[in-house]
Design an enzyme around this catalytic site. Sequence first.
Site, PDB file in Angstrom:
ATOM      1  CG  ASP A  55     -22.021  -0.566  -3.999  1.00  0.00           C
ATOM      2  OD1 ASP A  55     -21.598  -0.785  -5.152  1.00  0.00           O
ATOM      3  OD2 ASP A  55     -22.835   0.338  -3.743  1.00  0.00           O
ATOM      4  CG  ASP A  79     -10.005   9.428  -2.783  1.00  0.00           C
ATOM      5  OD1 ASP A  79     -10.881   9.261  -1.912  1.00  0.00           O
ATOM      6  OD2 ASP A  79      -9.298   8.495  -3.214  1.00  0.00           O
ATOM      7  CE  LYS A  83      -9.580   6.445  -0.045  1.00  0.00           C
ATOM      8  NZ  LYS A  83      -9.957   6.236  -1.435  1.00  0.00           N
ATOM      9  CG  ASN A 127     -12.083   1.513  -8.305  1.00  0.00           C
ATOM     10  OD1 ASN A 127     -10.865   1.655  -8.230  1.00  0.00           O
ATOM     11  ND2 ASN A 127     -12.941   2.451  -7.952  1.00  0.00           N
ATOM     12  CB  ILE A 128      -6.961  -0.874 -10.555  1.00  0.00           C
ATOM     13  CG1 ILE A 128      -5.621  -1.517 -10.204  1.00  0.00           C
ATOM     14  CG2 ILE A 128      -6.777   0.579 -10.911  1.00  0.00           C
ATOM     15  CD1 ILE A 128      -5.576  -2.994 -10.382  1.00  0.00           C
TER      16      ILE A 128
END
Length: 196
Positions: free
Chosen positions: A71, A151, A172, A15-16
């Site tokens: 995770d 998100d 964020k 996941n970039i």
Amino acid sequence: MMTPPKRAVYLVSRNIHKYLEARQIFLAHGLNLVLLRVKALEIQSENLEDIAKFRASYAAENWGVPVISEDAGLFVDALNGFPGPYSSYAYKTIGCRGILRLLEGVENRRARFRSAVAYCPGPNKQPLCFVGETLGRISTEERGSHGFGFDPIFIPEEGDGRTFAEMTRGEKNRYSHRAKAMRKFVKWYLGAVRSE
Ligand code: ITT
């Protein structure tokens, strides 16, 4: 064979977005983070920490470098914590819309994001774990285009009413579960490196 740079920490992930969020925190503390974009063996568990620890150990064992693995999951109170550790699957199947539909007419919109960051220094080493949590609520519609996953429907309690997807990465990172767990790791790591 390329020799890994000294002191580089690797993040095993596909996941970039996760990587870019984490890297921003590392860079702010003068550390580099390298993406190890490989498919590492994953276990099924209801415990985020166990999943993260297993993957960090597996990657450190196989690639022989210091690795972190993260995770994360979204836990919705009115759904008794669903999707939690199954967030990735829930996102792929029902997505944000599915969560909104499950909460139609539901007043209690409380939810939390949790993150477990596991660090394994190398082969045959015990992993350590750092956790972060962000309380918030599920919006009534999707808002914003930044970030990833859930998100667009998550409004952090500590924020100003915007969803995570309406915030820049830096914003964020002020509130997110991942940023909290990563900062805990970085503090510990800097202390550990200093005392070597
Ligand atoms: P890797 O396992 O390869 O690191 P992933 O995207 O599968 O990447 P996780 O299993 O940790 O990562 O995350 C599970 C899902 O939870 C993820 O696919 C998102 O849908 C959701 N999620 C986790 N963190 C999130 C965040 O900061 N913002 C939005 N959704 C998030």
